[in-house]
Write a protein that holds these residues in place. Sequence first.
Motif, mmCIF file in Angstrom:
data_model
loop_
_atom_site.group_PDB
_atom_site.id
_atom_site.type_symbol
_atom_site.label_atom_id
_atom_site.label_comp_id
_atom_site.label_asym_id
_atom_site.label_seq_id
_atom_site.Cartn_x
_atom_site.Cartn_y
_atom_site.Cartn_z
ATOM 1 N N LEU A 233 -8.415 -7.212 -3.571
ATOM 2 C CA LEU A 233 -7.325 -6.460 -2.955
ATOM 3 C C LEU A 233 -7.252 -7.032 -1.543
ATOM 4 O O LEU A 233 -7.898 -6.549 -0.631
ATOM 5 N N GLN A 234 -6.510 -8.131 -1.434
ATOM 6 C CA GLN A 234 -6.569 -8.922 -0.202
ATOM 7 C C GLN A 234 -5.186 -9.256 0.340
ATOM 8 O O GLN A 234 -4.233 -9.411 -0.416
ATOM 9 N N ILE A 235 -5.150 -9.430 1.663
ATOM 10 C CA ILE A 235 -3.985 -10.048 2.278
ATOM 11 C C ILE A 235 -4.316 -11.538 2.287
ATOM 12 O O ILE A 235 -5.286 -11.966 2.912
ATOM 13 N N ALA A 236 -3.547 -12.328 1.552
ATOM 14 C CA ALA A 236 -3.863 -13.751 1.441
ATOM 15 C C ALA A 236 -3.263 -14.539 2.602
ATOM 16 O O ALA A 236 -3.942 -15.350 3.219
ATOM 17 N N LEU B 108 0.015 -10.773 -0.901
ATOM 18 C CA LEU B 108 -1.179 -10.005 -1.277
ATOM 19 C C LEU B 108 -1.741 -10.532 -2.589
ATOM 20 O O LEU B 108 -1.015 -11.080 -3.418
ATOM 21 N N ARG B 109 -3.024 -10.341 -2.739
ATOM 22 C CA ARG B 109 -3.688 -10.707 -3.980
ATOM 23 C C ARG B 109 -4.275 -9.421 -4.574
ATOM 24 O O ARG B 109 -5.087 -8.759 -3.908
#
Lengths: 114, 224
Positions: free
Chosen positions: A105-108, A31-32
């Motif tokens: 707020l990311q799933i990388a 995650l980022r």
Amino acid sequence: MHELSIVSSVLDQLDELKKQHEGERFTKVGLRVGELAGVDVDCLRFGFECVVKETHWEDLVLEIEQIPRRQRCPQCSEEFRAENWATACPKCGEVETVIIAGEELQIAYVEVEE
Amino acid sequence: MSQIVVEKKVLNENQKLAAELREKFREHKILVVNIISSPGSGKTTLLERTLERWDKSKRVVLLTGDLQTENDAKRLARWGFPVRQIITGGTCHLDAKMIEKHLADWPLDGFDVLIIENVGNLVCPTSYDLGEHFKVVILSVTEGEDKPLKYPSIFVKSELMILSKVDLLPYVPFDAELAKSNARSVHPGIEIIETSSKGDGLDQWTKWLEEKLAAVKSGELVSA
């Protein structure tokens, strides 16, 4: 406080993604999280551990990359790290600079074992 | 071992719903404002005072979020505008799905402004896009001047800060100038209006809403 909802949203998306990757085992999710995202990273880790326990995601490893806030100056195009909420341009002094990073707020990525 | 690049927002689902709501609001030319503050900063009181003096020819509709009780909806319903309570049952924020669900059977035609009173919380509501044009944050003078520094995200994301309960300034050790400069240090362009339930700043606040509404109606203001 809403970190549990965040964890569920992540796992829902992984369940979706899993459908396109049948027979593969997801081992890690990356995650980022930006510093402006309003998410406490320790709570997120703790919530993650609680939620995956005794589910098919139990062995999934969570990796979090924290993204510092960065700004760009519209006047002189300087890009800089905004520390302690000091967002004025360090080069030319312009006060109203633009956020270019820190809201993520990311799933990388997901790591899989075939 | 291999890697799948995902690159998707965690709140993808919320984001998608918020985009649909935004489209709907654009179609109906409705101004949407999302009001966020700590519990007890005066969100409901500000809205009561707003409705009391609001030009009745412009229709306002309200959604108000709380963990429990319909108390706020009852307070706000007294001015004859449609109000609906969203009881989150423990969830600390409103999300786009709750907004969609509570608007589903309401015809949006003929409405001009939708005011969403979020759950009292300065952290979690910040992450959830509700399809609004603006977030408005309320800080009351019975809190600390350093709240913008402690909870910067919401002050960064808000177009306007309302400094509420200013009628109490003579009685509390609150430095209003310091609070404003703290807000401006995290968000230099933030607009600030000082209000109280006694009437301070309320004309300025309703004028702010009316100007934004006019910009939505003329198509000049489109939220992205």
